[in-house]
Every structure is written in structure tokens, then in C-alpha cells.
Design a protein around this motif. Structure first.
Motif, short mmCIF file in Angstrom:
data_model
loop_
_atom_site.label_atom_id
_atom_site.label_comp_id
_atom_site.label_asym_id
_atom_site.label_seq_id
_atom_site.Cartn_x
_atom_site.Cartn_y
_atom_site.Cartn_z
N UNK A 56 0.89 -1.21 -0.10
CA UNK A 56 0.07 0.05 -0.19
C UNK A 56 0.81 1.14 -0.04
N UNK A 57 0.83 2.12 -0.87
CA UNK A 57 1.28 3.36 -0.97
C UNK A 57 0.53 4.24 -0.58
N UNK A 58 0.82 4.92 0.85
CA UNK A 58 -0.35 5.42 1.56
C UNK A 58 -1.65 4.74 2.01
N UNK B 210 4.77 4.50 -9.46
CA UNK B 210 3.99 5.34 -8.47
C UNK B 210 4.73 6.22 -7.23
N UNK B 211 5.74 5.45 -6.97
CA UNK B 211 6.84 6.39 -6.05
C UNK B 211 7.50 7.39 -6.62
N UNK C 9 13.40 1.71 -3.31
CA UNK C 9 13.69 2.97 -2.82
C UNK C 9 15.02 3.59 -2.72
N UNK C 10 15.89 2.92 -2.58
CA UNK C 10 17.08 3.34 -2.75
C UNK C 10 17.69 3.57 -4.28
#
Length: 134
Positions: free
Chosen positions: A69-71, A83-84, A117-118
Motif C-alpha cells: 500500500x502506497x499511502x 508510483x513512488x 526506494x534506494x
């Protein structure tokens, strides 16, 4: 004969209406506090001895069924990077992304999320619950 002493009234504060108002306010705050954040995904965080505080840009949640879940929006692992990118493009400083993982989820999913993320140039931070640490 002192008539004035018998006619003197004693000051009293009637609190019947005040009790009703306080009861209504109590009910109002109880109901509002349960509706404060209804879209939170419930996970049980792993325990830690130290507290990790970071300015969070976005929160990624991994639940016990390995759903991401993103948010509050559910995304797949293949959609996570695109999305990120949209969230991180708005940041001027070095952004940090908090990973909120369930303690029963697989570590491999959290590591894959950290790699994404990295790759995008942000700092991954794993959220842990230190309230039950000994």
C-alpha cells in the motif's frame, strides 16, 4: 425582631443542565476520535529497543498477505517504482520513505521495497514499535 435574616436566600448553582452538556460533549469526542483515521491499514509492527524518528515523505505498508500500500492505495510490486517516482519528484530535500511492515510478513518483500526506494535516491526507514521492547 430581625426579618431580614429569614428572607435571605442561599446562593446555589444548579448543575443539572451542566451534567447533560458534559455528557453530550463526552459522547461527541468519543465518536470523533474513532473516526479520526478510518483508512489506516492495520499491521503489527516488529519490536525494537531504539526509536526511529524520521521526516516521512510517504509511507509504504506491507501487510501479512504481502500486499503493498502506497499511502492508503494498494499497488503491485511492478507498479511501485513508477508510483513512488511521482511522490518523490515533489520533494526538494533528500526524501525518506517509511516502510510499515507487518511482523508476520516476509522479509524478502520489505527488502525488495527497500531496493526500489534506494534506486530512486530516497532513504528507506523501517517502522518498528518500541512500546513492548524490554
Amino acid at each position: 425582631m430581625n426579618i431580614r435574616n429569614r428572607l435571605r436566600t442561599h446562593p446555589e448553582v444548579h448543575t443539572g443542565a451542566l451534567n447533560d452538556i458534559l455528557f453530550i460533549l463526552l459522547l461527541f469526542f468519543l465518536i470523533v476520535s474513532t473516526l479520526a483515521n478510518p483508512n489506516v491499514i492495520k499491521v503489527s509492527n516488529p519490536k525494537a529497543k531504539s526509536d526511529t524518528k524520521s521526516k516521512q515523505t510517504v509511507v509504504i505498508t506491507v501487510d501479512k498477505d504481502q500486499n503493498l500500500y502506497l499511502g492508503q492505495r494498494k499497488v503491485g510490486m511492478d507498479q511501485l517504482e513508477t508510483e513512488l517516482k511521482t511522490f518523490l519528484a515533489k520533494e526538494t530535500d533528500k526524501p525518506s520513505v517509511v516502510i510499515n511492515g507487518d511482523s508476520t510478513s516476509h522479509l524478502g518483500t520489505a527488502i525488495k521495497v527497500m531496493q526500489v526506494i534506494k534506486k530512486l535516491g530516497a532513504t528507506p526507514v523501517m517502522a518498528v514499535d518500541n512500546s513492548g521492547a524490554k
